[in-house]
Structure formats: C-alpha cells, structure tokens
Design a protein around this motif. Structure first.
Motif, PDB file in Angstrom:
ATOM      1  N   GLY A  50     -17.284 -10.833  -9.963  1.00 42.01           N
ATOM      2  CA  GLY A  50     -17.535 -10.648 -11.388  1.00 42.01           C
ATOM      3  C   GLY A  50     -17.023  -9.320 -11.908  1.00 42.01           C
ATOM      4  N   SER A 125     -19.677 -15.452 -12.906  1.00 47.20           N
ATOM      5  CA  SER A 125     -19.472 -14.695 -14.141  1.00 47.20           C
ATOM      6  C   SER A 125     -17.978 -14.614 -14.458  1.00 47.20           C
ATOM      7  N   SER A 149     -22.509 -19.342 -13.527  1.00 46.88           N
ATOM      8  CA  SER A 149     -22.760 -18.451 -14.672  1.00 46.88           C
ATOM      9  C   SER A 149     -21.451 -17.913 -15.234  1.00 46.88           C
ATOM     10  N   ALA A 151     -18.150 -16.900 -17.430  1.00 51.46           N
ATOM     11  CA  ALA A 151     -17.804 -16.465 -18.783  1.00 51.46           C
ATOM     12  C   ALA A 151     -16.699 -17.376 -19.291  1.00 51.46           C
ATOM     13  N   CYS A 203     -25.317 -22.867 -14.629  1.00 48.72           N
ATOM     14  CA  CYS A 203     -25.733 -21.704 -15.411  1.00 48.72           C
ATOM     15  C   CYS A 203     -27.240 -21.755 -15.603  1.00 48.72           C
ATOM     16  N   ASP A 207     -29.718 -17.319 -19.050  1.00 46.39           N
ATOM     17  CA  ASP A 207     -28.516 -16.493 -18.897  1.00 46.39           C
ATOM     18  C   ASP A 207     -27.913 -16.206 -20.271  1.00 46.39           C
ATOM     19  N   HIS A 236     -28.869 -13.996 -15.179  1.00 47.66           N
ATOM     20  CA  HIS A 236     -27.575 -13.598 -14.632  1.00 47.66           C
ATOM     21  C   HIS A 236     -27.826 -12.675 -13.432  1.00 47.66           C
TER      22      HIS A 236
END
Length: 257
Positions: A50, A125, A149, A151, A203, A207, A236
C-alpha cells in the motif's frame, strides 16, 4: 520455504530497486509448517503493498510465508514507493516497471512460470488498485487478481491526497485515462473479447474506501465480469488483511493446469 531479498538495477526506473521473494521448498522437518514445491517452474503470486508501506510489509504484518508454504506457490513482493503503480507525472515509470520489466527480471533470477494460468496478483489499498490495474490492462499475463480494501476509484484520490495526486497523475485527464482508470479498463477489456481474469474483491464496511469499492463492484457486476465480492465489518487495518489474504489463497485456482 526459501526467502530471498533481491536488490537490482531497473533500467526503466533508472534507479536501484528491491523485492522480497518467497520460493517453494520441499521440506519435511520444518517445525510447525508443511512445505512443498513443484518439480517444474513455480506458480507465482505478485503481492503488492500500500501507499505508506514497501516490499517488506507483508512479511512484517502477516504470516504470508507460513500461509503459502503448503501451496507450492512463489510470492514476489516488489517495492514501488508511493507511485500508485503508475508512470508518474513527476517521478519514475512504475507502471512500465511493474507490468513489463519486473516479471522478466524475476523470471531471469528464479524458476517462475510465465504461463498465464500460473500467475496471479493481489494487493491491499494502493496495492489492491495495482492488482486490478494489472489484471484489467494485462489480462494475457494473469489468471486471477485480488484487491483487499483497494483504492479502486482513483478519481477520488485528488481530493483525498492532493499532493500525492499531483506528483503521480499531474492532472485529472491522466487519472481518467487508460491504464489508470479501472472503470475504463474494465469496459475496454469486456468489449475486447479477451479472456478476463477472475477477480476477488474485499472491503470492510467501516473502511474509508468502502464507497469506492461499492462503486467498482456495481460497475463490474453490470459488465458481467467474473467477480467474487465479499465484505464484513472492518476498517483499513492489518488485522483484516491478514485474515483475508488467507481467503484469497484459498480462492486462487492453484489446482488448475
């Protein structure tokens, strides 16, 4: 298992880079752990870090070495700094590095299979974004990809982290173009008729990236992508990622030839 830290010079980045590699090993006397290795080139998981971490984080925060030992699966964990796995507006070409140069370098150092059906990618992430970015833009390279999780909607990144956004993408035009935009990449892949990698998405419902994950899930389902989606109470944090990377390993099609 054999664990190796590898430092090497990247022609693409123009700098030295690093990766950790876990290689399968046949062993019967390791205390508390069963290990196995295939007699041929190894199936490989590219495991991505991440935004605030580096190539060491999966070994420091999880028991990934113990989890993969009985699977005969190699794990490659590269360092990409805070690049979002992109060719940076003010920085190095990390997308070219991760999608082209790194697989070739890793296979030149170690007995790793280059067959699509033997290669998988996962991350958390920023690394979840990187995993889906590779799978959707390079479907000929990966049979499966997992995002924990992730992005996944980088159009929200400018508001959340404006300084990083400027260094990485420069302008909103870049973030809304291929290969950076996962929504466009998934639409292009679906229309192309190419084989689509299996996707796994997790996820936590608490979060801060949950809304972005729901948006991508809905988009993928509307396109009919082969997506396994799961959510649970959680934020997260590594407690959840350590649990769900084990689910990812169970989900991977490791027995398929």
């Amino acid at each position: 298992m054999a664990f190796i830290q590898c430092d090497f010079f990247s022609d693409v980045l123009g700098i030295s880079s690093s990766m950790y590699v876990i290689l399968p090993q046949n062993a019967q006397s390791q205390i508390g752990m069963t290990s196995k290795a295939a007699p041929k080139k190894h199936k490989t998981l590219l495991l991505l870090h991440g935004l605030s971490d580096d190539h060491t984080i999966w070994l420091r925060r999880t028991s990934i070495e113990r989890y993969v030992a009985p699977l005969g699966l190699a794990v490659v964990m590269p360092a990409v700094n805070r690049s979002f796995y992109s060719n940076m507006a003010s920085g190095a070409d990390y997308w070219t590095f991760i999608s082209e140069e790194l697989p070739a370098i890793a296979r030149s150092f170690f007995p790793l299979s280059d067959r699509r059906e033997d290669n998988f990618v996962a991350g958390l992430s920023m690394g979840g974004y990187g995993a889906f970015k590779l799978a959707l833009n390079k479907p000929e390279q990966y049979a499966a990809a997992a995002s924990l999780s992730g992005a996944l909607d980088v159009s929200t990144f400018e508001e959340r982290a404006p300084q990083d956004f400027k260094l990485i993408y420069g302008t909103s035009e870049n973030v809304n173009a291929l290969p950076n935009n996962l929504f466009l990449a998934s639409e292009k892949l679906k229309a192309s008729g190419q084989p689509i990698p299996n996707l796994y998405q997790y996820c936590g419902t608490e979060d801060f990236l949950y809304a972005d994950n729901i948006k991508f899930r809905n988009h993928a389902q509307q396109l009919g992508l082969p997506l396994t989606y799961t959510e649970a109470p959680g934020d997260h944090s590594w407690g959840y990622w350590d649990t769900y990377i084990q689910h990812v390993l169970e989900w991977l099609p490791l027995d398929e030839q």
